[in-house]
Write a protein that holds these residues in place. Structure first.
Motif, mmCIF file in Angstrom:
data_model
loop_
_atom_site.group_PDB
_atom_site.id
_atom_site.type_symbol
_atom_site.label_atom_id
_atom_site.label_comp_id
_atom_site.label_asym_id
_atom_site.label_seq_id
_atom_site.Cartn_x
_atom_site.Cartn_y
_atom_site.Cartn_z
ATOM 1 N N LYS A 11 0.837 -1.203 0.000
ATOM 2 C CA LYS A 11 0.000 0.000 0.000
ATOM 3 C C LYS A 11 0.869 1.248 0.000
ATOM 4 N N ALA A 12 0.646 2.125 -0.995
ATOM 5 C CA ALA A 12 1.490 3.311 -1.165
ATOM 6 C C ALA A 12 0.907 4.555 -0.510
ATOM 7 N N LYS A 13 -0.409 4.647 -0.440
ATOM 8 C CA LYS A 13 -1.069 5.805 0.150
ATOM 9 C C LYS A 13 -1.574 5.423 1.546
ATOM 10 N N LEU A 14 -0.848 5.861 2.566
ATOM 11 C CA LEU A 14 -1.195 5.526 3.936
ATOM 12 C C LEU A 14 -2.055 6.625 4.553
ATOM 13 N N VAL A 15 -2.894 6.225 5.513
ATOM 14 C CA VAL A 15 -3.775 7.168 6.196
ATOM 15 C C VAL A 15 -2.981 7.903 7.275
ATOM 16 N N PRO A 16 -2.902 9.241 7.213
ATOM 17 C CA PRO A 16 -2.198 9.983 8.257
ATOM 18 C C PRO A 16 -2.786 9.705 9.639
ATOM 19 N N GLY A 28 -2.325 -12.672 -15.818
ATOM 20 C CA GLY A 28 -1.969 -11.374 -16.371
ATOM 21 C C GLY A 28 -1.758 -10.365 -15.259
ATOM 22 N N ARG A 29 -1.344 -9.197 -15.634
ATOM 23 C CA ARG A 29 -1.046 -8.146 -14.660
ATOM 24 C C ARG A 29 -2.335 -7.528 -14.116
ATOM 25 N N ALA A 30 -2.361 -7.319 -12.811
ATOM 26 C CA ALA A 30 -3.540 -6.743 -12.152
ATOM 27 C C ALA A 30 -3.234 -5.336 -11.660
ATOM 28 N N ILE A 31 -4.292 -4.564 -11.479
ATOM 29 C CA ILE A 31 -4.231 -3.243 -10.852
ATOM 30 C C ILE A 31 -4.693 -3.419 -9.416
ATOM 31 N N VAL A 32 -3.892 -2.999 -8.459
ATOM 32 C CA VAL A 32 -4.220 -3.207 -7.055
ATOM 33 C C VAL A 32 -4.407 -1.872 -6.353
ATOM 34 N N GLU A 68 -6.338 3.970 -0.962
ATOM 35 C CA GLU A 68 -5.832 4.290 -2.297
ATOM 36 C C GLU A 68 -6.949 4.487 -3.313
ATOM 37 N N SER A 69 -8.140 4.015 -3.011
ATOM 38 C CA SER A 69 -9.259 4.183 -3.942
ATOM 39 C C SER A 69 -9.560 5.650 -4.228
ATOM 40 N N ALA A 70 -9.143 6.548 -3.329
ATOM 41 C CA ALA A 70 -9.399 7.978 -3.525
ATOM 42 C C ALA A 70 -8.395 8.632 -4.465
ATOM 43 N N ILE A 107 -8.962 -4.866 -11.939
ATOM 44 C CA ILE A 107 -8.709 -4.206 -10.665
ATOM 45 C C ILE A 107 -9.037 -5.132 -9.509
ATOM 46 N N LEU A 108 -8.119 -5.193 -8.553
ATOM 47 C CA LEU A 108 -8.339 -5.872 -7.281
ATOM 48 C C LEU A 108 -8.312 -4.812 -6.187
ATOM 49 N N SER A 109 -9.458 -4.601 -5.548
ATOM 50 C CA SER A 109 -9.559 -3.620 -4.468
ATOM 51 C C SER A 109 -9.750 -4.368 -3.160
ATOM 52 N N SER A 110 -8.813 -4.176 -2.239
ATOM 53 C CA SER A 110 -8.824 -4.901 -0.966
ATOM 54 C C SER A 110 -8.876 -3.897 0.170
ATOM 55 N N SER A 111 -9.907 -3.986 1.016
ATOM 56 C CA SER A 111 -10.137 -2.932 2.002
ATOM 57 C C SER A 111 -10.610 -3.476 3.341
ATOM 58 N N ASN A 112 -10.457 -2.628 4.346
ATOM 59 C CA ASN A 112 -11.020 -2.884 5.670
ATOM 60 C C ASN A 112 -11.569 -1.567 6.203
#
Length: 526
Positions: A345-350, A389-393, A398-400, A416-421
């Motif tokens: 995960k590249a975009k972390l919640v402050p 094949g290559r996926a978008i995660v 990060e969805s924002a 697209i693979l979107s994985s959330s909590n």
């Protein structure tokens, strides 16, 4: 102190700010849980009128500072209502935080994100105050361009969520297809421009019909373009089909790291995996942090054993390691039990996932965290290769950030693979989160599988249609066929090219207008 907004009526400063605040609240009602998306096309107009009138009439004490505060009130109203789901983090007893400190932290976070959004709008108003004496058409152009530019600037930072564009998701799928042209700012530009024209119709009564006609024309044209894109058939060749299963584990955060939570996670995800395998899926997607284990321990779990037994790929949300720090990751586990790809995960919640200004705040904030390690962001330009094949995660927050998905699509991502909590927020948050994923699916022209911990998990097609959506706070498994795609929209290929053009045209128009004014003054003096 009284402020004159029309030729006859006067408002107190308090009334002025209250009117602006309520206008922002109306904009906040456009998203979940209310979802009154149609209000977005008029809710910015009152602020526009207040700023221009306030500046044009040159009222005492109505300079830039006043305009700044008027817009600040609007922004706090909008973001405060739209992001009110953040109050769901209270109580934070699962983190060991007592009730009263938890309430204080929650109110601080809510106030901070509301104020942050308010500052965004106030900066825009400061620019509009500078151009209040320009021609109405130029104000509309500049107001639209600056709003889009500021959204681009804000979304490049760590704290971003409520673009004007997302007010239309998931209800107005037609207009959201403008996102395929130049990203969400295409939709934002349409909303800002139409609000500006409505405002100018109010300000310039003698040209009211003219500006309303132009606003109606832009509104209809934008929707016709969106309808054209929305109506295009989606190719579904059998060779590109991929049957994906999702597991919604429904593990409350307050027990997630306790022995009971670990047992429920191992049992729920292992049994869910076996159920989906029996349904003939090609792969299974789990939510963010589905198994709260580090990578070194992941392959010793019951789920990993089931994968080795059944031979069906699974995408597991767990923790990666980087030195003494850790990452929030999604792992590609192949049928033979090997981890062949990892996305961090590249975009972390402050504050939620990392501490801003850690050298200053670390000693204070770290006491609230049960973890000794520090979470670190993933690197840019990651790729996630799978046997299909290559996926978008995208992992949770990060969805924002549309550019996260755009870059991966440009690098060959086919689905697209979107994985959330979203378990630690109120119910409105997962609905808004789903709305964000719908926008990313449309912009990249990709099928989306979305797995969450407590809801709402879903499958979305490239036109933004939700094919299936889970319940809330329920344990569920579901399988759906998605299709791999290699198309590239204008947005995927060129990014947000519209905003620089709008800013350039605004600068050009302002410069030409100043030249004409100076030239006219020279002729009068001569």
């Amino acid at each position: 102190m009284k402020y004159e907004i029309s030729g006859k009526k006067r408002f107190s400063a308090f009334s002025l700010y209250t009117l602006s605040f309520l206008s922002g609240v109306v904009m906040g009602l456009t998203v979940a849980p209310v979802g009154a998306w149609f209000l977005a096309w008029i809710a910015l107009a009152p602020l526009w009128i207040l700023i221009i009138k306030n500046e044009k009439l040159k009222i005492k004490n109505s300079g830039e500072k006043s305009s700044f505060l008027i817009a600040l009130a609007w922004g706090i109203g909008y973001h405060g209502v739209a992001l009110s789901w953040i109050t769901g983090i209270h109580p934070m007893n699962w983190l060991g935080v007592p009730w009263w400190p938890s309430l204080a932290i929650t109110l601080f976070c809510w106030a901070f994100v509301s104020l942050w959004g308010g500052i965004f709008v106030a900066v825009w108003a400061t620019v509009m105050a500078r151009v209040a004496q320009q021609q109405p058409w130029l104000r509309v152009l500049i107001g639209t361009a600056v709003w889009c530019g500021l959204e681009s600037l804000w979304s490049a930072g760590p704290l971003w969520w409520s673009s004007l564009a997302y007010t239309q998701s998931p209800h107005n799928l037609v207009i959201l297809h403008l996102g395929q042209i130049s990203g969400p700012n295409t939709v934002t530009a349409a909303i800002a421009a139409i609000n500006g024209l409505i405002a100018e119709a109010w300000i310039n009564r003698q040209y009211r019909n003219k500006y309303l006609a132009i606003a109606s024309g832009i509104f209809i044209t934008c929707h016709l373009i969106g309808l054209l894109l929305y109506s295009r058939p989606i190719a579904q060749p059998p060779a590109a089909a991929l049957k994906v299963g999702i597991i919604q584990g429904n593990i409350p955060n307050k027990i997630k790291l306790l022995p009971e939570g670990l047992r429920r996670a191992l049992t729920g995800y292992t049994n869910g995996y076996l159920t989906l395998v029996d349904q003939g899926v090609n792969a299974v997607l789990t939510p963010e942090g589905a198994l709260p284990f580090f990578q070194r321990d992941l392959m010793r779990t019951s789920l990993a054993s089931a994968v080795q037994q059944k031979g069906v790929v699974v995408w597991i949300g767990a923790f990666g390691e980087r030195g003494r720090s850790y990452t929030n990751s999604l792992f590609n586990v192949t049928g033979n039990g090997e981890i062949t790809s990892r996305y961090d995960k590249a975009k972390l919640v402050p504050l939620g996932e990392y501490i801003p200004f850690e050298n200053i705040l670390g000693g204070i904030v770290q006491r609230l965290s049960p973890l000794d390690e520090h979470q670190v962001p993933g690197l840019p330009n990651q790729i996630f290769d799978t046997p299909f094949g290559r996926a978008i995660v995208g992992i949770c927050y990060e969805s924002a950030f549309p550019d996260v998905f755009r870059r991966q699509a440009a690098n060959g991502g086919q689905f697209i693979l979107s994985s959330s909590n979203d378990a630690h927020y109120s119910a409105a948050m997962p609905l808004q989160h789903h709305a964000q994923d719908i926008m990313r699916a449309i912009e990249t022209d990709r099928w989306t599988a979305r797995a969450t911990n407590t809801g709402y998990s879903a499958f979305v097609n490239p036109h933004g249609k939700t094919l299936w959506i889970s319940g809330y706070n329920t344990y569920e498994t579901h399988a759906e066929i998605i299709y791999r795609r290699q198309t590239q929209t204008l947005y995927v290929r060129w990014g947000d090219w519209l905003t620089p053009i709008l800013l350039g045209l605004s600068a050009l128009g302002w410069g030409v207008n100043i030249f004409w004014q100076n030239d006219g003054n020279t002729e009068l003096r001569s």
